[in-house]
Scaffold this active site. Structure first.
Site, mmCIF file in Angstrom:
data_model
loop_
_atom_site.group_PDB
_atom_site.id
_atom_site.type_symbol
_atom_site.label_atom_id
_atom_site.label_comp_id
_atom_site.label_asym_id
_atom_site.label_seq_id
_atom_site.Cartn_x
_atom_site.Cartn_y
_atom_site.Cartn_z
ATOM 1 N N SER A 254 0.806 -1.222 0.000
ATOM 2 C CA SER A 254 0.000 0.000 0.000
ATOM 3 C C SER A 254 0.839 1.272 0.000
ATOM 4 O O SER A 254 0.431 2.283 -0.583
ATOM 5 C CB SER A 254 -0.942 0.005 1.215
ATOM 6 N N HIS A 314 0.173 4.466 4.641
ATOM 7 C CA HIS A 314 -0.462 5.063 3.472
ATOM 8 C C HIS A 314 -0.082 6.537 3.343
ATOM 9 O O HIS A 314 0.221 7.020 2.240
ATOM 10 C CB HIS A 314 -1.986 4.923 3.569
#
Length: 363
Positions: A254, A314
């Protein structure tokens, strides 16, 4: 003692065209029934090795109906030959090739499109070229495909060697590659955690998104730029996670995926005046990033809901993606303002990276 030597006899133009059309017809007629349907025609145009742009099915249907002389909704060999040789078909290929390129990548306002493949050339008579010449499927954008294949292979190894291990990252791959805050001295884990995915949903989601985001970037900016953004985003994600959520293990691509996402923002920023509809692209990617990160952060830190989303990873990947993207992705026409933005992004990235490394060592 004499021998016989075979000689190759050159084909005349009629024979060459006949053989070429027959070969194309056979490639298009996938079920080998001697006819070509609209679906077979669309798959041929979109997926064959010389044309790689998107043509709406509606446009192909219109052309096929015109070529279908007997109205049986399929083309025989002669109808196919007439279609391929028709001006309408070539005009449609050119039209949608130009539209696809112009809307996907930036180009200077004063420059006309010059786009080449092995069998199609579209351009102006002046031969003026721009970044569109760098947009190419040949050679194909292999980096994102290779990374995706590697991640699938490593996931499969864990599943085959220990059933269900992918759900807990307890397999041989997970044990040695997953980021573990208790094993920070094994510095490779700050990178290799990207190759460990927890469950099928996690794997499929990341792989689909990184292919969708990475391939267009790679076609325009070349593989090494995308590789740099992807892995620096992943490293930034693990560093941010290590500093803020140092008691939680981390796995998944991610960080790199978010870096690719915000790299699209960087491309828009640095090519604002050269892009078509920059506001739309900027708002689209901006809302996508803000919406996803905002929702996850609100659930984790305000509602105190337990989820498996690595919010700080993230965020770290997203920040690195836009900063690295600004100074590494292609910039068509450099302005004075963009020079300042370039230096600012480079300096901020260096400061943030050094700071997080120091904090990760100290904590």
């Amino acid at each position: 003692m004499s021998g016989h030597q075979e000689e190759s006899i050159p084909m005349n133009d009629v024979e060459y065209r006949s053989n070429k059309h027959e070969a194309l017809f056979n490639r298009c007629d996938t079920n080998r029934d001697g006819y070509i349907t609209i679906n077979e025609l669309k798959n041929f145009v979109v997926c064959n090795e010389t044309e790689c742009y998107f043509i709406p099915k509606k446009a192909l249907t219109k052309i096929m109906r015109k070529a279908d002389q007997n109205g049986d909704e399929k083309l025989c060999y002669q109808e196919f030959v007439d279609l391929v040789q028709s001006k309408d078909f070539r005009y449609t290929l050119n039209k949608y090739a130009i539209a696809y390129v112009n809307n996907l990548i930036p180009r200077p306002k004063k420059a006309r499109t010059t786009f080449r493949t092995r069998s199609l050339q579209i351009g102006d008579e002046t031969g003026q070229q721009d970044i569109c010449n760098e947009y190419s499927c040949f050679p194909p954008p292999v980096f994102m495909f290779l990374i995706t294949v590697l991640e699938v292979v490593l996931f499969t190894i864990d599943e085959l060697t220990q059933k269900g291990s992918s759900l807990t990252a307890s397999g041989i791959v997970g044990k040695h590659l997953l980021f573990d805050p208790n094993k920070k001295s094994e510095v490779w884990r700050f990178v290799t955690y990207m190759f460990v995915h927890i469950g099928y949903t996690h794997l499929v989601t990341n792989l689909i998104v990184q292919l969708v985001l990475g391939i267009p970037l790679e076609m325009v900016n070349k593989w090494w730029r995308v590789l740099t953004i992807y892995f620096l985003g992943g490293i930034a994600g693990s560093l941010a996670h290590c500093v803020i959520e140092s008691n939680i293990r981390l796995g998944g691509a991610s960080g790199g995926v978010y870096a690719l996402l915000t790299a699209h923002l960087a491309q828009v920023i640095m090519n604002w005046s050269e892009m078509k509809f920059p506001w739309i692209q900027f708002l689209f990617f901006g809302i996508l990033v803000a919406g996803d990160l905002g929702t996850a952060a609100y659930q984790r830190y305000f509602l105190h809901e337990i989820n498996e989303i690595g919010v700080t990873c993230h965020v770290g990947g997203a920040v690195a993606g836009i900063l690295v993207g600004i100074y590494i992705l292609r910039n068509l026409q450099v302005t004075t303002t963009e020079k300042y933005i370039w230096w600012a992004a480079l300096i901020v990235y260096i400061i943030l990276t050094i700071t997080t490394i120091v904090l990760a060592i100290m904590l």
